[in-house]
Each structure stands twice: as C-alpha cells, then as structure tokens.
Design a protein around this motif. Sequence first.
Motif, mmCIF file in Angstrom:
data_model
loop_
_atom_site.group_PDB
_atom_site.id
_atom_site.type_symbol
_atom_site.label_atom_id
_atom_site.label_comp_id
_atom_site.label_asym_id
_atom_site.label_seq_id
_atom_site.Cartn_x
_atom_site.Cartn_y
_atom_site.Cartn_z
ATOM 1 N N GLN A 49 45.891 -3.306 23.515
ATOM 2 C CA GLN A 49 45.573 -4.289 24.548
ATOM 3 C C GLN A 49 45.323 -5.670 23.950
ATOM 4 O OE1 GLN A 49 42.727 -3.475 27.594
ATOM 5 N NE2 GLN A 49 43.619 -1.493 28.154
ATOM 6 N N LYS A 53 47.283 -9.043 24.960
ATOM 7 C CA LYS A 53 46.552 -10.231 25.417
ATOM 8 C C LYS A 53 46.908 -11.474 24.600
ATOM 9 C CE LYS A 53 42.565 -7.747 27.305
ATOM 10 N NZ LYS A 53 41.122 -7.425 27.111
ATOM 11 N N ASP A 57 48.225 -14.941 26.370
ATOM 12 C CA ASP A 57 47.644 -16.268 26.131
ATOM 13 C C ASP A 57 48.727 -17.313 25.877
ATOM 14 O OD1 ASP A 57 45.113 -15.243 26.424
ATOM 15 O OD2 ASP A 57 44.760 -14.976 24.274
#
Length: 306
Positions: A49, A53, A57
């Motif tokens: 994860q 992420k 971003d």
Amino acid sequence: MEKIMVSVVCVAFNQEKYIGQAIESFLMQKHDFDIEIIIHDDASTDTTQAVIKSYVDKYPNLIKTIFQKENIYSKGDKPWKHCLQKAKGKYIALCDGDDYWCDPLKLQKQVAFLEANPEYVITSHNAKLINEKGDLVKAKQLKLTKNRSYSGQELKNGAFLLTLTVMFKNVINEFPKEFFLVSNGDTFLIALLGNHGKGYFTTDVKDDVYRVHSRGVWSMIDECEKFKKKFQTFFLMHQYFYKTGDATSAQHYIGEMQRSWRILFQEYTVPVNELFVLYMKSKSYFSIKNNKLLIKRMIAAFKIKK
C-alpha cells in the motif's frame, strides 16, 4: 475532461517487490485518449500500500485506489468486483500487481482494433513466464493451438485467454449471482463476454510478463485443489447458462464437470462425498432441496456410484 477510453484494473496483495513494476508499465503507455488506473489492494500486510500511495502522490488524477482494511478474498469476496463496478472506461484492461506489460503501445493497439471491429468484444495476446528472480521460465505461455481468435460461442465455452493480456468492452452492466460464487472469475468473465461478441488474438502486441512465484494466489494451490475449484466454477457456469436458457453452453459445462470429476475421482482419489460439498458451498444461492435433486442428476449423468 474527455470521456475515459480505458480503465486499467489492477488487483494486489502482498506484492511490494513487484507492484512498482506493474504500475510503471501502465504509466509508460502511449495513447491519444484518456485512461484511468484503478488499483485494489486487499489489505496487504507488507509495504504494498505504501508503494501504491507513492505513485498516487505523483499521479493523483490518474490513479484511483481501493484499500481494504480486511482481506476480502479470504472471505469469499472478489477484488475484481469492486474494480469493475468502479470502472468508467469504454474498455477495460486487466493486470495483476505481480505481472507487467512490455509494449508501450499495447493500449493504443488494442483500442484501435476494437474501435474498428465492433463485432469483437475482447482482444488478447501472448505472454512469457518469469520466476520471482526475473529469470525466464517459458518464452510463450500459450501453445500454438491457443494462438487464435474465438467465436462468441467459443468464448462462452471458456476459451483460455491470458488475463493480463486482455482488453474488453465494458458492456456487462450487472454480473449474475453465480459470478460472485466462482473460484475462477476470469473464466466466467470471458464466458459472459461471449454473449456480446467475438474474441480476437493479436500478434501485434509485445508479450506481457506473467510472474510465477510462491506467493501467487493460484500458484500456491496444489493441483488437486485447482481441479476442485475448476469443478465448482463449471458447476456454477452450468447453472447460469441453464437459468438463462442457453442450452448449448449449459450442456458444455456438464461435460467440463464430468472431466474434472473423473480427474478428481480417479487421479486424486477424492471421495464422492467430498465432491458433493462443492455443491453445498453454493447453498447461499441454491436451496438445499435443489442441491439434493441436482446431486441425483449428476450421479446419473456421471454414471458414478456412491
């Protein structure tokens, strides 16, 4: 914003070593249309994860995520279901988090074909196999006999297409209840698409890469369990086509069940009563009474004695 042409769907679980390469293969695609990338993580216990992420971003308008707090696959839920329900694209392309694409024009080529040939609902190609170290295991995953296009009926009969290579029209508005009970969702998906058109095999796209490793969901299952899952899938597909009045396809899956049954019964010496449990696991949809009647029919059809 232009209408999304392709939804790239990726499911992941504990693939921290590989998910970055998968995402990079999506990002390198060159196309003249809009896409979205939907990544579903099934409550990974490693840093999968966190890797996802880090890409969100950088590309917040491109990458959409579904992060589960609890592993839904272990509870019988289908990660694919959540992604497909969220997909807005005219077409959908699939790739698991431990696999990756090699051709930067893959999406462009597959969309161009489907746009020009409306009688086709899905297109696919070949892939090569590597191990977790990145060493080549097999140059071509598909045998020459599988390097071909398929009619709609052949798709409904469970044509073997490599999931990470397919692109298909987003035409299934509602999935039948049986789809959410099967073990082999990709087999059922391809069969459902056969209701909407033909399948095209292309050699114009560079082979994708399928990774075989000890943590792969399918790789971890022994051969006997794989046949049990196939048997259950064929049973539910038979029920679906029988219910929808497609006698040809329903009869085809009786034959598939017979073959799986014989392999389980003869090669793996799985007791008949244990195979009956595969029926009963579907009792959330099919009543116990109907299961008992079906069992009697199947015993007669398979000519197997208790």
